[in-house]
Design an enzyme around this catalytic site. Sequence first.
Site, PDB file in Angstrom:
ATOM      1  CG  ASP A  15      -2.045   0.959   1.146  1.00 51.79           C
ATOM      2  OD1 ASP A  15      -2.282   1.505   0.053  1.00 51.79           O
ATOM      3  OD2 ASP A  15      -2.694   1.198   2.179  1.00 51.79           O
ATOM      4  CG  HIS A  32       0.260   1.762  -9.408  1.00 47.24           C
ATOM      5  ND1 HIS A  32      -0.042   1.468  -8.094  1.00 47.24           N
ATOM      6  CD2 HIS A  32      -0.797   2.480  -9.871  1.00 47.24           C
ATOM      7  CE1 HIS A  32      -1.233   1.974  -7.798  1.00 47.24           C
ATOM      8  NE2 HIS A  32      -1.713   2.594  -8.856  1.00 47.24           N
ATOM      9  CG  LEU A 126       8.972 -17.582  -4.145  1.00 46.09           C
ATOM     10  CD1 LEU A 126       8.546 -17.515  -2.676  1.00 46.09           C
ATOM     11  CD2 LEU A 126       9.657 -16.264  -4.526  1.00 46.09           C
TER      12      LEU A 126
HETATM   13  C1  FPP Z   1      -1.923   0.275  -3.308  1.00 43.92           C
HETATM   14  O1  FPP Z   1      -1.460   1.586  -3.414  1.00 43.92           O
HETATM   15  C2  FPP Z   1      -1.440  -0.521  -4.387  1.00 43.92           C
HETATM   16  C3  FPP Z   1      -2.203  -1.059  -5.389  1.00 43.92           C
HETATM   17  C4  FPP Z   1      -3.661  -0.884  -5.510  1.00 43.92           C
HETATM   18  C5  FPP Z   1      -1.606  -1.837  -6.440  1.00 43.92           C
HETATM   19  C6  FPP Z   1      -0.392  -2.594  -6.053  1.00 43.92           C
HETATM   20  C7  FPP Z   1       0.337  -2.777  -7.277  1.00 43.92           C
HETATM   21  C8  FPP Z   1       1.676  -2.745  -7.426  1.00 43.92           C
HETATM   22  C9  FPP Z   1       2.674  -2.708  -6.342  1.00 43.92           C
HETATM   23  C10 FPP Z   1       2.246  -2.750  -8.763  1.00 43.92           C
HETATM   24  C11 FPP Z   1       1.575  -3.683  -9.651  1.00 43.92           C
HETATM   25  C12 FPP Z   1       2.073  -5.043  -9.450  1.00 43.92           C
HETATM   26  C13 FPP Z   1       1.825  -5.935 -10.368  1.00 43.92           C
HETATM   27  C14 FPP Z   1       2.485  -7.244 -10.309  1.00 43.92           C
HETATM   28  C15 FPP Z   1       0.889  -5.624 -11.442  1.00 43.92           C
HETATM   29  P1  FPP Z   1      -2.518   2.743  -3.567  1.00 43.92           P
HETATM   30  O2  FPP Z   1      -2.613   3.067  -5.014  1.00 43.92           O
HETATM   31  O3  FPP Z   1      -3.794   2.355  -2.904  1.00 43.92           O
HETATM   32  O4  FPP Z   1      -1.803   3.883  -2.781  1.00 43.92           O
HETATM   33  P2  FPP Z   1      -2.485   5.030  -1.924  1.00 43.92           P
HETATM   34  O5  FPP Z   1      -3.215   4.366  -0.798  1.00 43.92           O
HETATM   35  O6  FPP Z   1      -1.315   5.827  -1.455  1.00 43.92           O
HETATM   36  O7  FPP Z   1      -3.384   5.793  -2.860  1.00 43.92           O
END
Ligand code: FPP
Length: 235
Positions: A15, A32, A126
């Site tokens: 997150d 991301h 893994l």
């Molecule tokens: C949360 O941050 C993250 C996500 C919704 C996506 C997680 C994705 C990745 C780490 C990259 C993609 C990985 C793959 C393998 C496709 P947020 O956007 O909710 O952050 P915020 O809470 O600060 O808005």
Amino acid sequence: MTFKNLPRHIAVIMDGNGRWAKKRNLDRIYGHIEGIKSLKSVVEGVIEYKIKYLTVYAFSSENWQRPENEVDSLMELLDEYIELELPYLIKNKIRLNFIGDIGRLPDKSKTAVSKAAEKTKNGGELTLTLALSYGSKEEILNAVSKIAEDVKKGAIEFTDINDKLFSSYLYTAGTPDPDLLIRTSGELRLSNFMLYQTAYAELYFTKTLWPDFRKKNLIAALKNYEKRIRRFGKT
Ligand code: FPP
């Protein structure tokens, strides 16, 4: 670095990508993109410490409600990640596994996902599970309805229902429950992630935003885990 005891399975709620980008006046997608670098760094760490299972929350069932351009970009990043990482995954004997409502993904991603699962199926070092279009309540309800159906058909007796049987109806069937759950970015909640499977997981929350979370942060989490005394409800 050596540890007296290590988790067999780590689950991660990645997150804080959006906030990382916002702090730099960048579009959320850059958070991301940087987040993928963190994922690669954590995978390297997990391999180094011979941890057998890593499950990451890459896209929740609620994430479909984000603006279309962010959803599209995340799906493109997923396709790109799979394509670019496949040789590394195969070389390092990593099995790429997917949980969630995969049927909801765009066709291109569905194809990428099934191809990657097939090509890495013999990876024994893994199991890296990406939770995509995943929601734990949905997963549980889905299990309940399949069990009800099987009871009705006579395939199982309702007296057969126990933890082992129930677990075998979840998306995570065959995978041991997580020992350690990490959530980045300072939020203190589970957000519909592996609610059944984390019943006895040790929880580790850090204020570090996911794009800043790298192998050294994983080691800090492992050090913290090492000190925990797990009683599983016993004395
Ligand atoms: C949360 O941050 C993250 C996500 C919704 C996506 C997680 C994705 C990745 C780490 C990259 C993609 C990985 C793959 C393998 C496709 P947020 O956007 O909710 O952050 P915020 O809470 O600060 O808005």
